[in-house]
Scaffold this motif. Structure first.
Motif, PDB file in Angstrom:
ATOM      1  N   ASP A   1     -12.682   1.675   2.271  1.00 41.25           N
ATOM      2  CA  ASP A   1     -12.245   0.541   1.442  1.00 41.25           C
ATOM      3  C   ASP A   1     -11.109   0.958   0.522  1.00 41.25           C
ATOM      4  O   ASP A   1     -10.127   0.232   0.356  1.00 41.25           O
ATOM      5  CB  ASP A   1     -13.415   0.004   0.596  1.00 41.25           C
ATOM      6  N   VAL A   2     -11.251   2.131  -0.084  1.00 37.38           N
ATOM      7  CA  VAL A   2     -10.209   2.644  -0.984  1.00 37.38           C
ATOM      8  C   VAL A   2      -8.914   2.856  -0.205  1.00 37.38           C
ATOM      9  O   VAL A   2      -7.835   2.463  -0.649  1.00 37.38           O
ATOM     10  CB  VAL A   2     -10.674   3.957  -1.664  1.00 37.38           C
ATOM     11  N   ARG A   3      -9.032   3.439   0.951  1.00 40.61           N
ATOM     12  CA  ARG A   3      -7.864   3.684   1.802  1.00 40.61           C
ATOM     13  C   ARG A   3      -7.177   2.383   2.184  1.00 40.61           C
ATOM     14  O   ARG A   3      -5.950   2.246   2.069  1.00 40.61           O
ATOM     15  CB  ARG A   3      -8.300   4.449   3.055  1.00 40.61           C
ATOM     16  N   GLN A   4      -7.952   1.408   2.646  1.00 35.24           N
ATOM     17  CA  GLN A   4      -7.388   0.116   3.049  1.00 35.24           C
ATOM     18  C   GLN A   4      -6.750  -0.613   1.863  1.00 35.24           C
ATOM     19  O   GLN A   4      -5.727  -1.278   2.014  1.00 35.24           O
ATOM     20  CB  GLN A   4      -8.465  -0.767   3.703  1.00 35.24           C
ATOM     21  N   PHE A   5      -7.346  -0.479   0.689  1.00 39.71           N
ATOM     22  CA  PHE A   5      -6.780  -1.105  -0.517  1.00 39.71           C
ATOM     23  C   PHE A   5      -5.396  -0.534  -0.810  1.00 39.71           C
ATOM     24  O   PHE A   5      -4.448  -1.273  -1.058  1.00 39.71           O
ATOM     25  CB  PHE A   5      -7.711  -0.889  -1.714  1.00 39.71           C
ATOM     26  N   GLN A   6      -5.262   0.783  -0.741  1.00 36.49           N
ATOM     27  CA  GLN A   6      -3.965   1.387  -1.025  1.00 36.49           C
ATOM     28  C   GLN A   6      -2.938   1.028   0.043  1.00 36.49           C
ATOM     29  O   GLN A   6      -1.769   0.808  -0.271  1.00 36.49           O
ATOM     30  CB  GLN A   6      -4.099   2.900  -1.182  1.00 36.49           C
ATOM     31  N   ILE A   7      -3.359   0.934   1.275  1.00 31.53           N
ATOM     32  CA  ILE A   7      -2.448   0.518   2.343  1.00 31.53           C
ATOM     33  C   ILE A   7      -1.974  -0.915   2.093  1.00 31.53           C
ATOM     34  O   ILE A   7      -0.790  -1.224   2.228  1.00 31.53           O
ATOM     35  CB  ILE A   7      -3.131   0.646   3.726  1.00 31.53           C
ATOM     36  N   ALA A   8      -2.899  -1.784   1.688  1.00 29.63           N
ATOM     37  CA  ALA A   8      -2.546  -3.187   1.415  1.00 29.63           C
ATOM     38  C   ALA A   8      -1.594  -3.299   0.226  1.00 29.63           C
ATOM     39  O   ALA A   8      -0.660  -4.108   0.244  1.00 29.63           O
ATOM     40  CB  ALA A   8      -3.810  -4.006   1.157  1.00 29.63           C
ATOM     41  N   GLN A   9      -1.814  -2.499  -0.813  1.00 28.63           N
ATOM     42  CA  GLN A   9      -0.933  -2.520  -1.979  1.00 28.63           C
ATOM     43  C   GLN A   9       0.475  -2.092  -1.588  1.00 28.63           C
ATOM     44  O   GLN A   9       1.455  -2.679  -2.017  1.00 28.63           O
ATOM     45  CB  GLN A   9      -1.479  -1.599  -3.085  1.00 28.63           C
ATOM     46  N   ASN A  10       0.555  -1.062  -0.769  1.00 30.47           N
ATOM     47  CA  ASN A  10       1.850  -0.567  -0.310  1.00 30.47           C
ATOM     48  C   ASN A  10       2.551  -1.615   0.554  1.00 30.47           C
ATOM     49  O   ASN A  10       3.748  -1.868   0.396  1.00 30.47           O
ATOM     50  CB  ASN A  10       1.669   0.745   0.459  1.00 30.47           C
ATOM     51  N   ALA A  11       1.801  -2.241   1.458  1.00 31.83           N
ATOM     52  CA  ALA A  11       2.376  -3.255   2.341  1.00 31.83           C
ATOM     53  C   ALA A  11       2.843  -4.484   1.572  1.00 31.83           C
ATOM     54  O   ALA A  11       3.800  -5.155   1.970  1.00 31.83           O
ATOM     55  CB  ALA A  11       1.349  -3.666   3.404  1.00 31.83           C
ATOM     56  N   ALA A  12       2.189  -4.763   0.450  1.00 28.77           N
ATOM     57  CA  ALA A  12       2.566  -5.921  -0.369  1.00 28.77           C
ATOM     58  C   ALA A  12       3.821  -5.644  -1.197  1.00 28.77           C
ATOM     59  O   ALA A  12       4.309  -6.534  -1.900  1.00 28.77           O
ATOM     60  CB  ALA A  12       1.409  -6.316  -1.286  1.00 28.77           C
ATOM     61  N   GLY A  13       4.324  -4.408  -1.125  1.00 27.72           N
ATOM     62  CA  GLY A  13       5.549  -4.082  -1.868  1.00 27.72           C
ATOM     63  C   GLY A  13       5.303  -3.793  -3.332  1.00 27.72           C
ATOM     64  O   GLY A  13       6.204  -3.962  -4.166  1.00 27.72           O
ATOM     65  N   MET A  14       4.104  -3.353  -3.662  1.00 25.23           N
ATOM     66  CA  MET A  14       3.761  -3.033  -5.051  1.00 25.23           C
ATOM     67  C   MET A  14       4.667  -1.900  -5.543  1.00 25.23           C
ATOM     68  O   MET A  14       4.822  -0.879  -4.859  1.00 25.23           O
ATOM     69  CB  MET A  14       2.296  -2.601  -5.113  1.00 25.23           C
ATOM     70  N   PRO A  15       5.287  -2.059  -6.707  1.00 25.06           N
ATOM     71  CA  PRO A  15       6.160  -0.998  -7.230  1.00 25.06           C
ATOM     72  C   PRO A  15       5.374   0.297  -7.477  1.00 25.06           C
ATOM     73  O   PRO A  15       4.182   0.268  -7.793  1.00 25.06           O
ATOM     74  CB  PRO A  15       6.682  -1.569  -8.552  1.00 25.06           C
ATOM     75  N   THR A  16       6.050   1.411  -7.359  1.00 20.89           N
ATOM     76  CA  THR A  16       5.427   2.725  -7.506  1.00 20.89           C
ATOM     77  C   THR A  16       4.710   2.894  -8.851  1.00 20.89           C
ATOM     78  O   THR A  16       3.562   3.338  -8.868  1.00 20.89           O
ATOM     79  CB  THR A  16       6.477   3.839  -7.308  1.00 20.89           C
TER      80      THR A  16
END
Length: 194
Positions: free
Chosen positions: A56-71
């Motif tokens: 779940d943690v892994r998928q959350f970070q992948i989703a945040q990255n895919a959404a274009g969340m700033p660093t």
């Protein structure tokens, strides 16, 4: 007429997170941000975050990255979730799986001596020139310059005492030798007006 006040119940997990942050004296802003970020994770899960898995943690970070969340935002979320997992849930296994995103640091633009001289000479008011000179010469922030008092200047050791700077911390800043005469001139001008 009596109005009934409806207060939403706080979940025990949220209350525990609030208590953990309060014990560590986190600022209100930090607490608000951590609650928002843990809530963001819970919304992603669609269930209570205490049931989260490593995947779940892994998928959350992948989703945040895919959404274009700033660093910086992604790293702030990592900080919030690390605190939540280690302190509130006592699940360091989840915290270890969180990945901080490397942020390239650009060198700041540094003014040349000529540019600094032109900037300082462009001011017509002695007060403004003194404030800009202190900010640039001693590396102080605007709020720190505005809060300076005469007692904060140590002319023997050539230091400026900065009280309640960033993060509410106290520190000393070097006072350049050519700045002291300008501060003395500003002090004399201020006394003559009083």
């Amino acid at each position: 007429m009596t109005e009934s006040l409806c207060i939403a119940a706080i979940s025990p997990l949220r209350q525990r997170l609030l208590d953990d942050m309060a014990v560590r004296r986190f600022s209100r802003e930090t607490q608000r941000n951590y609650l928002r970020d843990v809530g963001r994770f819970a919304t992603f899960l669609g269930r209570s975050p205490h049931t989260a898995t490593v995947e779940d943690v892994r998928q959350f970070q992948i989703a945040q990255n895919a959404a274009g969340m700033p660093t910086p935002t992604m790293n702030a979320i990592v900080s919030a979730l690390r605190f939540f997992f280690t302190q509130t849930l006592d699940r360091p296994d989840l915290a270890r799986k969180l990945v901080r995103v490397a942020q390239p640091r650009n060198l700041p633009v540094v003014l040349s001596r000529d540019e600094v001289a032109r900037l300082l000479n462009a001011t017509v008011c002695l007060k403004h020139q003194a404030a800009l000179s202190v900010a640039y010469g001693a590396g102080l922030r605007v709020a720190e310059v505005a809060a300076l008092k005469i007692s904060d200047i140590d002319s023997e050791r050539m230091l400026l005492r900065v009280e309640r700077g960033k993060g509410g911390r106290y520190r000393n800043a070097m006072l350049p030798a050519d700045l002291l005469p300008l501060l003395r001139e500003w002090w004399k001008a201020g006394r003559s007006r009083a």
